[in-house]
Design a protein around this motif. Sequence first.
Motif, PDB file in Angstrom:
ATOM      1  N   ASN A  12       0.906  -1.337  -0.147  1.00 27.97           N
ATOM      2  CA  ASN A  12      -0.032   0.043  -0.122  1.00 27.97           C
ATOM      3  C   ASN A  12       0.719   1.148  -0.239  1.00 27.97           C
ATOM      4  OD1 ASN A  12      -2.630  -1.154  -0.249  1.00 27.97           O
ATOM      5  ND2 ASN A  12      -3.338  -0.732   1.706  1.00 27.97           N
ATOM      6  N   PRO A  13       2.099   1.202   0.859  1.00 28.86           N
ATOM      7  CA  PRO A  13       2.845   2.553   0.799  1.00 28.86           C
ATOM      8  C   PRO A  13       3.365   2.882  -0.533  1.00 28.86           C
ATOM      9  CG  PRO A  13       3.238   1.329   2.592  1.00 28.86           C
ATOM     10  CD  PRO A  13       2.446   0.444   1.765  1.00 28.86           C
ATOM     11  N   PHE A  14       3.396   1.826  -1.691  1.00 25.15           N
ATOM     12  CA  PHE A  14       3.867   2.214  -2.852  1.00 25.15           C
ATOM     13  C   PHE A  14       3.042   3.086  -3.558  1.00 25.15           C
ATOM     14  CE2 PHE A  14       6.261  -2.086  -3.431  1.00 25.15           C
ATOM     15  CZ  PHE A  14       7.090  -1.792  -2.168  1.00 25.15           C
ATOM     16  N   SER A  15       1.803   3.095  -3.282  1.00 25.48           N
ATOM     17  CA  SER A  15       0.853   3.966  -4.251  1.00 25.48           C
ATOM     18  C   SER A  15      -0.334   4.520  -3.343  1.00 25.48           C
ATOM     19  CB  SER A  15       0.291   3.126  -5.380  1.00 25.48           C
ATOM     20  OG  SER A  15      -0.509   3.974  -6.259  1.00 25.48           O
ATOM     21  N   ASN A  18       0.852   6.082  -0.001  1.00 25.60           N
ATOM     22  CA  ASN A  18       2.510   6.700  -0.018  1.00 25.60           C
ATOM     23  C   ASN A  18       2.529   7.405   0.979  1.00 25.60           C
ATOM     24  OD1 ASN A  18       4.548   8.448  -1.301  1.00 25.60           O
ATOM     25  ND2 ASN A  18       5.006   6.544  -2.242  1.00 25.60           N
ATOM     26  N   THR A  48      14.861   3.581   4.615  1.00 27.99           N
ATOM     27  CA  THR A  48      14.496   2.315   4.666  1.00 27.99           C
ATOM     28  C   THR A  48      15.111   1.528   5.586  1.00 27.99           C
ATOM     29  OG1 THR A  48      13.587   2.402   2.135  1.00 27.99           O
ATOM     30  CG2 THR A  48      13.811   0.434   3.106  1.00 27.99           C
ATOM     31  N   GLY A 135       8.140  -1.367   3.399  1.00 30.75           N
ATOM     32  CA  GLY A 135       6.909  -0.748   2.402  1.00 30.75           C
ATOM     33  C   GLY A 135       7.048   0.806   2.481  1.00 30.75           C
ATOM     34  N   ASN A 136       6.919   1.398   3.665  1.00 34.33           N
ATOM     35  CA  ASN A 136       6.745   2.898   3.545  1.00 34.33           C
ATOM     36  C   ASN A 136       8.326   3.334   3.186  1.00 34.33           C
ATOM     37  OD1 ASN A 136       4.216   4.245   5.050  1.00 34.33           O
ATOM     38  ND2 ASN A 136       4.803   2.163   6.085  1.00 34.33           N
ATOM     39  N   GLY A 139       8.364   3.294  -0.387  1.00 32.86           N
ATOM     40  CA  GLY A 139       7.506   4.015  -0.999  1.00 32.86           C
ATOM     41  C   GLY A 139       7.928   5.508  -1.114  1.00 32.86           C
ATOM     42  N   TYR A 140       8.863   6.110   0.081  1.00 34.56           N
ATOM     43  CA  TYR A 140       9.543   7.228   0.307  1.00 34.56           C
ATOM     44  C   TYR A 140      10.561   7.264  -0.904  1.00 34.56           C
ATOM     45  CZ  TYR A 140      12.892  10.487   2.444  1.00 34.56           C
ATOM     46  OH  TYR A 140      13.689  11.310   2.724  1.00 34.56           O
ATOM     47  N   HIS A 197      -1.014  11.118  -9.589  1.00 33.91           N
ATOM     48  CA  HIS A 197      -1.267  10.047  -8.768  1.00 33.91           C
ATOM     49  C   HIS A 197      -2.815  10.000  -8.725  1.00 33.91           C
ATOM     50  CE1 HIS A 197      -1.806   7.826  -4.843  1.00 33.91           C
ATOM     51  NE2 HIS A 197      -0.993   6.879  -5.622  1.00 33.91           N
TER      52      HIS A 197
END
Length: 207
Positions: A12-15, A18, A48, A135-136, A139-140, A197
């Motif tokens: 989920n953090p990919f898009s 994010n 990360t 993940g976060n 995403g960052y 986005h």
Amino acid sequence: MLSKKNKEVFFNPFSKNNPVIVQVLGICSVLAVTAKLEPALVMGISVTAVLAFANVIISLIRNTIPTNIRIIVQLVVVAALVIIVDQVLKAYNYEVSKALSVFIGLIITNCILMGRLEAFALSNGPWDSFLDGVGNGIGYALILVIVGFFRELLGSGTLLGFQVIPQALYDLGYQNNGLMILPPMALITVACIIWVHRSRNKDLQEK
């Protein structure tokens, strides 16, 4: 190991969630370190790593942390990890470490880290917390890499320090856009990413 819940936590953090373009966190470092692609990439990897391991550590000790000092404990954990990352960078890539300057140290105050520690690691197990941190962090890092890619390419004609725009184009009159390496263009680039986005994710648009 990757249940449906874990996949959502990781991807989920990919898009969809994010931290930069949806939650609008960590914007300061996006403005500061993305004039070149290499510092942006290193900063993304550093955040990360710190986020993933901080999440795991806080998750492991969450039941022993007194509520009234939890923020202090989180800061101590994050600060220790940031010092380790800073020393590794100085040992193995001093030039990038010098380019990032104080911004590696300022990972300690990154809103994404404190937000994930408070919102997730304090109430979930180590494996889930690790996935959330990675993940976060990715995403960052994705946003930093995208912004760094366009700013270096259009502002300097290079990527990772290598010339990619042919000299023939310069001979024909092409010039690098000096505005791209100025901090305001980082904000404008992020704004363009947010616009694209949200245009593709109607559920994120304000009613």
